[in-house]
Design a protein around this motif. Structure first.
Motif, PDB file in Angstrom:
ATOM      1  N   ARG A   1       0.828  -1.208   0.000  1.00  0.00           N
ATOM      2  CA  ARG A   1       0.000   0.000   0.000  1.00  0.00           C
ATOM      3  C   ARG A   1       0.866   1.263   0.000  1.00  0.00           C
ATOM      4  N   ILE A   2       1.940   1.275   0.767  1.00  0.00           N
ATOM      5  CA  ILE A   2       2.821   2.447   0.838  1.00  0.00           C
ATOM      6  C   ILE A   2       3.518   2.681  -0.503  1.00  0.00           C
ATOM      7  N   ASP A   3       4.014   1.599  -1.135  1.00  0.00           N
ATOM      8  CA  ASP A   3       4.637   1.734  -2.461  1.00  0.00           C
ATOM      9  C   ASP A   3       3.656   2.363  -3.446  1.00  0.00           C
ATOM     10  N   LEU A   4       2.419   1.891  -3.429  1.00  0.00           N
ATOM     11  CA  LEU A   4       1.407   2.414  -4.354  1.00  0.00           C
ATOM     12  C   LEU A   4       1.080   3.871  -4.043  1.00  0.00           C
ATOM     13  N   GLN A   5       1.068   4.247  -2.760  1.00  0.00           N
ATOM     14  CA  GLN A   5       0.851   5.647  -2.397  1.00  0.00           C
ATOM     15  C   GLN A   5       2.002   6.515  -2.890  1.00  0.00           C
ATOM     16  N   LEU A   6       3.227   6.024  -2.737  1.00  0.00           N
ATOM     17  CA  LEU A   6       4.398   6.754  -3.231  1.00  0.00           C
ATOM     18  C   LEU A   6       4.297   6.974  -4.736  1.00  0.00           C
ATOM     19  N   LEU A   7       3.953   5.912  -5.452  1.00  0.00           N
ATOM     20  CA  LEU A   7       3.831   6.023  -6.907  1.00  0.00           C
ATOM     21  C   LEU A   7       2.726   6.998  -7.299  1.00  0.00           C
ATOM     22  N   ALA A   8       1.607   6.951  -6.614  1.00  0.00           N
ATOM     23  CA  ALA A   8       0.503   7.859  -6.919  1.00  0.00           C
ATOM     24  C   ALA A   8       0.923   9.313  -6.698  1.00  0.00           C
ATOM     25  N   GLU A   9       1.572   9.585  -5.588  1.00  0.00           N
ATOM     26  CA  GLU A   9       2.017  10.962  -5.302  1.00  0.00           C
ATOM     27  C   GLU A   9       3.048  11.434  -6.323  1.00  0.00           C
ATOM     28  N   LEU A  10       3.991  10.571  -6.673  1.00  0.00           N
ATOM     29  CA  LEU A  10       5.022  10.962  -7.638  1.00  0.00           C
ATOM     30  C   LEU A  10       4.443  11.135  -9.039  1.00  0.00           C
ATOM     31  N   GLN A  11       3.417  10.361  -9.392  1.00  0.00           N
ATOM     32  CA  GLN A  11       2.762  10.561 -10.690  1.00  0.00           C
ATOM     33  C   GLN A  11       2.036  11.896 -10.716  1.00  0.00           C
ATOM     34  N   ARG A  12       1.473  12.303  -9.580  1.00  0.00           N
ATOM     35  CA  ARG A  12       0.765  13.590  -9.519  1.00  0.00           C
ATOM     36  C   ARG A  12       1.735  14.760  -9.536  1.00  0.00           C
ATOM     37  N   GLN A  13       2.843  14.609  -8.795  1.00  0.00           N
ATOM     38  CA  GLN A  13       3.787  15.722  -8.661  1.00  0.00           C
ATOM     39  C   GLN A  13       5.184  15.153  -8.449  1.00  0.00           C
ATOM     40  N   GLY A  14       5.899  14.967  -9.538  1.00  0.00           N
ATOM     41  CA  GLY A  14       7.195  14.308  -9.498  1.00  0.00           C
ATOM     42  C   GLY A  14       8.307  15.113  -8.856  1.00  0.00           C
ATOM     43  N   ARG A  15       8.065  16.391  -8.607  1.00  0.00           N
ATOM     44  CA  ARG A  15       9.109  17.228  -8.017  1.00  0.00           C
ATOM     45  C   ARG A  15       8.944  17.419  -6.514  1.00  0.00           C
ATOM     46  N   LEU A  16       8.136  16.599  -5.888  1.00  0.00           N
ATOM     47  CA  LEU A  16       8.003  16.689  -4.433  1.00  0.00           C
ATOM     48  C   LEU A  16       9.351  16.451  -3.778  1.00  0.00           C
ATOM     49  N   SER A  17       9.629  17.189  -2.730  1.00  0.00           N
ATOM     50  CA  SER A  17      10.837  16.895  -1.954  1.00  0.00           C
ATOM     51  C   SER A  17      10.606  15.584  -1.209  1.00  0.00           C
ATOM     52  N   ASN A  18      11.682  14.938  -0.831  1.00  0.00           N
ATOM     53  CA  ASN A  18      11.560  13.693  -0.078  1.00  0.00           C
ATOM     54  C   ASN A  18      10.809  13.928   1.226  1.00  0.00           C
ATOM     55  N   ALA A  19      11.061  15.056   1.883  1.00  0.00           N
ATOM     56  CA  ALA A  19      10.388  15.348   3.152  1.00  0.00           C
ATOM     57  C   ALA A  19       8.878  15.475   2.946  1.00  0.00           C
ATOM     58  N   GLU A  20       8.447  16.173   1.883  1.00  0.00           N
ATOM     59  CA  GLU A  20       7.019  16.331   1.628  1.00  0.00           C
ATOM     60  C   GLU A  20       6.393  14.992   1.224  1.00  0.00           C
ATOM     61  N   LEU A  21       7.096  14.230   0.396  1.00  0.00           N
ATOM     62  CA  LEU A  21       6.590  12.920  -0.011  1.00  0.00           C
ATOM     63  C   LEU A  21       6.421  12.028   1.214  1.00  0.00           C
ATOM     64  N   ALA A  22       7.413  12.019   2.088  1.00  0.00           N
ATOM     65  CA  ALA A  22       7.357  11.205   3.308  1.00  0.00           C
ATOM     66  C   ALA A  22       6.160  11.605   4.163  1.00  0.00           C
ATOM     67  N   GLU A  23       5.920  12.898   4.274  1.00  0.00           N
ATOM     68  CA  GLU A  23       4.780  13.371   5.069  1.00  0.00           C
ATOM     69  C   GLU A  23       3.453  12.905   4.460  1.00  0.00           C
ATOM     70  N   ARG A  24       3.351  12.974   3.149  1.00  0.00           N
ATOM     71  CA  ARG A  24       2.096  12.595   2.483  1.00  0.00           C
ATOM     72  C   ARG A  24       1.760  11.119   2.632  1.00  0.00           C
ATOM     73  N   VAL A  25       2.806  10.278   2.725  1.00  0.00           N
ATOM     74  CA  VAL A  25       2.545   8.830   2.855  1.00  0.00           C
ATOM     75  C   VAL A  25       2.802   8.314   4.273  1.00  0.00           C
ATOM     76  N   HIS A  26       3.042   9.240   5.203  1.00  0.00           N
ATOM     77  CA  HIS A  26       3.185   8.921   6.625  1.00  0.00           C
ATOM     78  C   HIS A  26       4.361   7.993   6.903  1.00  0.00           C
ATOM     79  N   LEU A  27       5.527   8.383   6.343  1.00  0.00           N
ATOM     80  CA  LEU A  27       6.779   7.669   6.609  1.00  0.00           C
ATOM     81  C   LEU A  27       7.821   8.666   7.099  1.00  0.00           C
TER      82      LEU A  27
END
Length: 159
Positions: A9-35
């Protein structure tokens, strides 16, 4: 290489977020997927190494760079031996106007998505390159009037 059935589920959330906005910082991506940022980075790197994330690129508006015409060109080859297919595929890869090429089943062999500045540019491409290729038997073109939906990412399986 991670297979589709090994993505959680987390991998799929990461992929979904990166498909929406590929320039997210790692910190923002981590926050969005709760890691934690370190766990997020490890997962993204694993997805990259495994080829699930094939790359990153900017999405460019073709009209804003002078490419106002999009066409789909269906092509039938006269011969289907390995040499003829390889020769055609090599040519397609050299044509900058072709942004996508798919081998098809049915009455045509290939579908090319072509972008050009205008009808004159497209006509020159079609006559001087496509129809000039040995082995091209039939060509049928359709012009895009309006794009109703463009690719914005792949549909991901439920996690």
């Amino acid at each position: 290489m991670p297979a589709a059935d090994t993505l959680d589920r987390i991998d799929l959330q990461l992929l979904a977020e990166l498909q929406r906005q590929g320039r997210l910082s790692n910190a923002e991506l981590a926050e969005r997927v709760h890691l934690s940022p370190s766990a997020c980075l490890r997962r993204v790197q694993r997805l990259e190494r495994g080829g699930v994330i094939a790359g990153y690129r900017a999405e460019v508006d073709p009209e804003r760079i002078g490419l106002g015409l999009t066409a789909f060109v269906r092509i039938r080859l006269n011969h289907h031996d390995a040499a003829a297919v390889a020769d055609f595929a090599g040519s397609v890869n050299d044509w900058d106007e072709v942004v996508a090429c798919h081998a098809l089943t049915g009455d045509m062999d290939y579908l090319l998505q072509v972008v050009a500045a205008d009808l004159e540019h497209f006509s020159s491409f079609l006559l001087d390159r496509v129809l000039a290729r040995p082995g091209v038997g039939d060509v049928n073109s359709s012009f895009v009037l309006r794009t109703v939906k463009a690719m914005r990412g792949l549909p991901l399986p439920a996690g």
